[in-house]
Design a protein around this motif. Structure first.
Motif, PDB file in Angstrom:
ATOM      1  N   GLU A  78       0.819  -1.301  -0.074  1.00  0.00           N
ATOM      2  CA  GLU A  78       0.061   0.067  -0.011  1.00  0.00           C
ATOM      3  C   GLU A  78       1.586   2.052   0.370  1.00  0.00           C
ATOM      4  O   GLU A  78       0.732   1.928  -0.736  1.00  0.00           O
ATOM      5  CB  GLU A  78      -0.869  -0.190   1.277  1.00  0.00           C
ATOM      6  N   GLU A  79       1.634   0.969   0.397  1.00  0.00           N
ATOM      7  CA  GLU A  79       2.688   2.423   1.117  1.00  0.00           C
ATOM      8  C   GLU A  79       3.675   2.499  -0.643  1.00  0.00           C
ATOM      9  O   GLU A  79       3.841   3.413  -1.458  1.00  0.00           O
ATOM     10  CB  GLU A  79       3.745   2.137   1.761  1.00  0.00           C
ATOM     11  N   ILE A  80       4.049   1.757  -1.090  1.00  0.00           N
ATOM     12  CA  ILE A  80       4.893   1.493  -2.257  1.00  0.00           C
ATOM     13  C   ILE A  80       3.587   2.106  -3.345  1.00  0.00           C
ATOM     14  O   ILE A  80       3.894   2.898  -4.552  1.00  0.00           O
ATOM     15  CB  ILE A  80       5.370   0.412  -2.771  1.00  0.00           C
ATOM     16  N   LEU A  81       2.516   1.731  -3.496  1.00  0.00           N
ATOM     17  CA  LEU A  81       1.479   1.802  -4.610  1.00  0.00           C
ATOM     18  C   LEU A  81       0.666   3.097  -4.154  1.00  0.00           C
ATOM     19  O   LEU A  81      -0.847   2.943  -4.750  1.00  0.00           O
ATOM     20  CB  LEU A  81       0.652   0.608  -5.283  1.00  0.00           C
ATOM     21  N   SER A  82       1.069   3.691  -3.398  1.00  0.00           N
ATOM     22  CA  SER A  82       0.076   4.662  -2.749  1.00  0.00           C
ATOM     23  C   SER A  82      -0.607   5.178  -3.662  1.00  0.00           C
ATOM     24  O   SER A  82      -2.114   5.690  -3.236  1.00  0.00           O
ATOM     25  CB  SER A  82       0.342   5.264  -1.354  1.00  0.00           C
ATOM     26  N   THR A  83      -0.407   5.878  -4.725  1.00  0.00           N
ATOM     27  CA  THR A  83      -1.104   6.615  -5.436  1.00  0.00           C
ATOM     28  C   THR A  83      -2.294   6.139  -6.136  1.00  0.00           C
ATOM     29  O   THR A  83      -2.548   6.948  -7.182  1.00  0.00           O
ATOM     30  CB  THR A  83      -0.363   7.846  -5.848  1.00  0.00           C
ATOM     31  N   VAL A  84      -1.595   4.832  -6.758  1.00  0.00           N
ATOM     32  CA  VAL A  84      -2.479   3.741  -7.480  1.00  0.00           C
ATOM     33  C   VAL A  84      -3.524   2.735  -6.358  1.00  0.00           C
ATOM     34  O   VAL A  84      -4.050   2.076  -7.821  1.00  0.00           O
ATOM     35  CB  VAL A  84      -2.145   3.248  -8.700  1.00  0.00           C
ATOM     36  N   VAL A  85      -2.998   2.612  -5.778  1.00  0.00           N
ATOM     37  CA  VAL A  85      -4.236   1.476  -4.915  1.00  0.00           C
ATOM     38  C   VAL A  85      -5.662   1.482  -5.150  1.00  0.00           C
ATOM     39  O   VAL A  85      -6.095   0.521  -5.374  1.00  0.00           O
ATOM     40  CB  VAL A  85      -3.762   1.434  -3.448  1.00  0.00           C
ATOM     41  N   ASN A  86      -6.241   2.301  -5.085  1.00  0.00           N
ATOM     42  CA  ASN A  86      -7.507   2.554  -5.066  1.00  0.00           C
ATOM     43  C   ASN A  86      -7.993   2.480  -7.247  1.00  0.00           C
ATOM     44  O   ASN A  86      -8.422   2.421  -7.225  1.00  0.00           O
ATOM     45  CB  ASN A  86      -8.512   3.722  -5.238  1.00  0.00           C
ATOM     46  N   ASN A  87      -7.154   2.781  -8.170  1.00  0.00           N
ATOM     47  CA  ASN A  87      -7.702   2.629  -9.276  1.00  0.00           C
ATOM     48  C   ASN A  87      -8.044   1.301  -9.518  1.00  0.00           C
ATOM     49  O   ASN A  87      -7.513  -0.239  -9.278  1.00  0.00           O
ATOM     50  CB  ASN A  87      -6.013   3.184 -10.109  1.00  0.00           C
ATOM     51  N   PRO A  88      -8.363   1.178 -10.443  1.00  0.00           N
ATOM     52  CA  PRO A  88      -9.333   0.001 -11.162  1.00  0.00           C
ATOM     53  C   PRO A  88      -8.281  -0.752 -12.242  1.00  0.00           C
ATOM     54  O   PRO A  88      -7.046  -0.528 -12.865  1.00  0.00           O
ATOM     55  CB  PRO A  88      -9.923   0.426 -12.981  1.00  0.00           C
ATOM     56  N   ILE A  89      -7.722  -2.621 -11.615  1.00  0.00           N
ATOM     57  CA  ILE A  89      -7.365  -2.679 -11.884  1.00  0.00           C
ATOM     58  C   ILE A  89      -6.796  -3.357 -14.074  1.00  0.00           C
ATOM     59  O   ILE A  89      -8.023  -3.262 -14.231  1.00  0.00           O
ATOM     60  CB  ILE A  89      -7.008  -4.084 -11.311  1.00  0.00           C
ATOM     61  N   SER A  90      -5.912  -3.444 -14.228  1.00  0.00           N
ATOM     62  CA  SER A  90      -5.335  -4.172 -15.619  1.00  0.00           C
ATOM     63  C   SER A  90      -5.408  -4.970 -15.861  1.00  0.00           C
ATOM     64  O   SER A  90      -4.871  -5.281 -14.884  1.00  0.00           O
ATOM     65  CB  SER A  90      -4.424  -2.677 -16.334  1.00  0.00           C
ATOM     66  N   ILE A  91      -4.832  -5.630 -17.157  1.00  0.00           N
ATOM     67  CA  ILE A  91      -4.876  -6.889 -17.469  1.00  0.00           C
ATOM     68  C   ILE A  91      -3.501  -6.993 -16.920  1.00  0.00           C
ATOM     69  O   ILE A  91      -2.640  -8.182 -16.376  1.00  0.00           O
ATOM     70  CB  ILE A  91      -5.488  -7.036 -18.566  1.00  0.00           C
ATOM     71  N   GLU A  92      -2.503  -6.613 -18.026  1.00  0.00           N
ATOM     72  CA  GLU A  92      -1.026  -6.405 -17.201  1.00  0.00           C
ATOM     73  C   GLU A  92      -0.827  -6.312 -15.655  1.00  0.00           C
ATOM     74  O   GLU A  92       0.292  -7.230 -15.291  1.00  0.00           O
ATOM     75  CB  GLU A  92      -0.589  -5.553 -18.180  1.00  0.00           C
ATOM     76  N   GLN A  93      -1.424  -5.505 -15.011  1.00  0.00           N
ATOM     77  CA  GLN A  93      -1.310  -5.495 -13.908  1.00  0.00           C
ATOM     78  C   GLN A  93      -2.010  -6.639 -13.035  1.00  0.00           C
ATOM     79  O   GLN A  93      -1.224  -6.896 -12.062  1.00  0.00           O
ATOM     80  CB  GLN A  93      -2.286  -4.434 -12.843  1.00  0.00           C
ATOM     81  N   LEU A  94      -3.033  -7.278 -12.878  1.00  0.00           N
ATOM     82  CA  LEU A  94      -3.545  -8.399 -12.816  1.00  0.00           C
ATOM     83  C   LEU A  94      -2.344  -9.621 -12.514  1.00  0.00           C
ATOM     84  O   LEU A  94      -1.940 -10.584 -11.807  1.00  0.00           O
ATOM     85  CB  LEU A  94      -4.883  -8.540 -13.269  1.00  0.00           C
ATOM     86  N   SER A  95      -2.157  -9.910 -14.439  1.00  0.00           N
ATOM     87  CA  SER A  95      -1.022 -10.069 -14.041  1.00  0.00           C
ATOM     88  C   SER A  95       0.674 -10.259 -13.787  1.00  0.00           C
ATOM     89  O   SER A  95       0.374 -11.464 -12.529  1.00  0.00           O
ATOM     90  CB  SER A  95      -0.888 -10.569 -15.682  1.00  0.00           C
ATOM     91  N   PHE A  96       1.262  -9.553 -13.125  1.00  0.00           N
ATOM     92  CA  PHE A  96       1.755  -8.859 -12.716  1.00  0.00           C
ATOM     93  C   PHE A  96       1.741  -9.855 -10.721  1.00  0.00           C
ATOM     94  O   PHE A  96       2.208  -9.865  -9.731  1.00  0.00           O
ATOM     95  CB  PHE A  96       2.888  -7.497 -12.914  1.00  0.00           C
ATOM     96  N   ILE A  97       0.359  -8.870 -10.259  1.00  0.00           N
ATOM     97  CA  ILE A  97      -0.129  -9.139  -9.159  1.00  0.00           C
ATOM     98  C   ILE A  97      -0.071 -10.470  -8.921  1.00  0.00           C
ATOM     99  O   ILE A  97       0.940 -11.157  -7.434  1.00  0.00           O
ATOM    100  CB  ILE A  97      -0.906  -8.087  -8.637  1.00  0.00           C
ATOM    101  N   LYS A  98      -0.203 -11.528  -9.965  1.00  0.00           N
ATOM    102  CA  LYS A  98      -0.594 -12.615  -9.251  1.00  0.00           C
ATOM    103  C   LYS A  98       0.636 -13.936  -9.633  1.00  0.00           C
ATOM    104  O   LYS A  98       0.983 -14.102  -8.178  1.00  0.00           O
ATOM    105  CB  LYS A  98      -1.879 -13.626 -10.549  1.00  0.00           C
TER     106      LYS A  98
END
Length: 118
Positions: A78-98
């Motif tokens: 949450e700290e590292i991604l604080s500026t974007v944590v509430n944004n909707p997720i993209s397919i690329e982001q989902l893949s990375f998070i998985k």
């Protein structure tokens, strides 16, 4: 357990090397996609459940330690991604998070295996 290990530091570095995946993504308040943080929580939760199910010999205290560690990991993310944590997720982001959640699971698996071999 894992947050004080070199492997975790390497994973955080890996995340920071891929921050461009999370930058310049438009925030759409009307999106029906889950947010980045919701996805992180879901993916990490799923992997930690897998850790606990695969290691039924874990004690209550060990399971509590894992939960505390995951809370700490979520806080870091949450700290590292604080500026974007509430944004909707993209397919690329989902893949990375998985992938990232699976790498976190691997850290826990390694740590548990090192306890079992002692």
């Amino acid at each position: 357990m894992v947050t004080d290990k070199n492997g975790y530091m390497h994973l955080i570095e890996y995340l920071t090397e891929h921050l461009s995946l999370f930058e310049n993504m438009p925030h759409s308040p009307n999106s029906i996609s889950p947010s980045i943080i919701e996805t992180i929580e879901e993916e990490l939760g799923e992997q930690i459940i897998n850790v606990c199910m695969q290691n039924s010999n874990l004690t209550f205290n060990q399971r509590n330690t894992i939960v505390r560690e995951v809370d700490s990991i979520l806080y870091d993310l949450e700290e590292i991604l604080s500026t974007v944590v509430n944004n909707p997720i993209s397919i690329e982001q989902l893949s990375f998070i998985k992938e990232f959640a699976l790498l976190i699971k691997n850290l826990f698996d390694s740590e548990i295996n090192s306890y079992d071999s002692q």
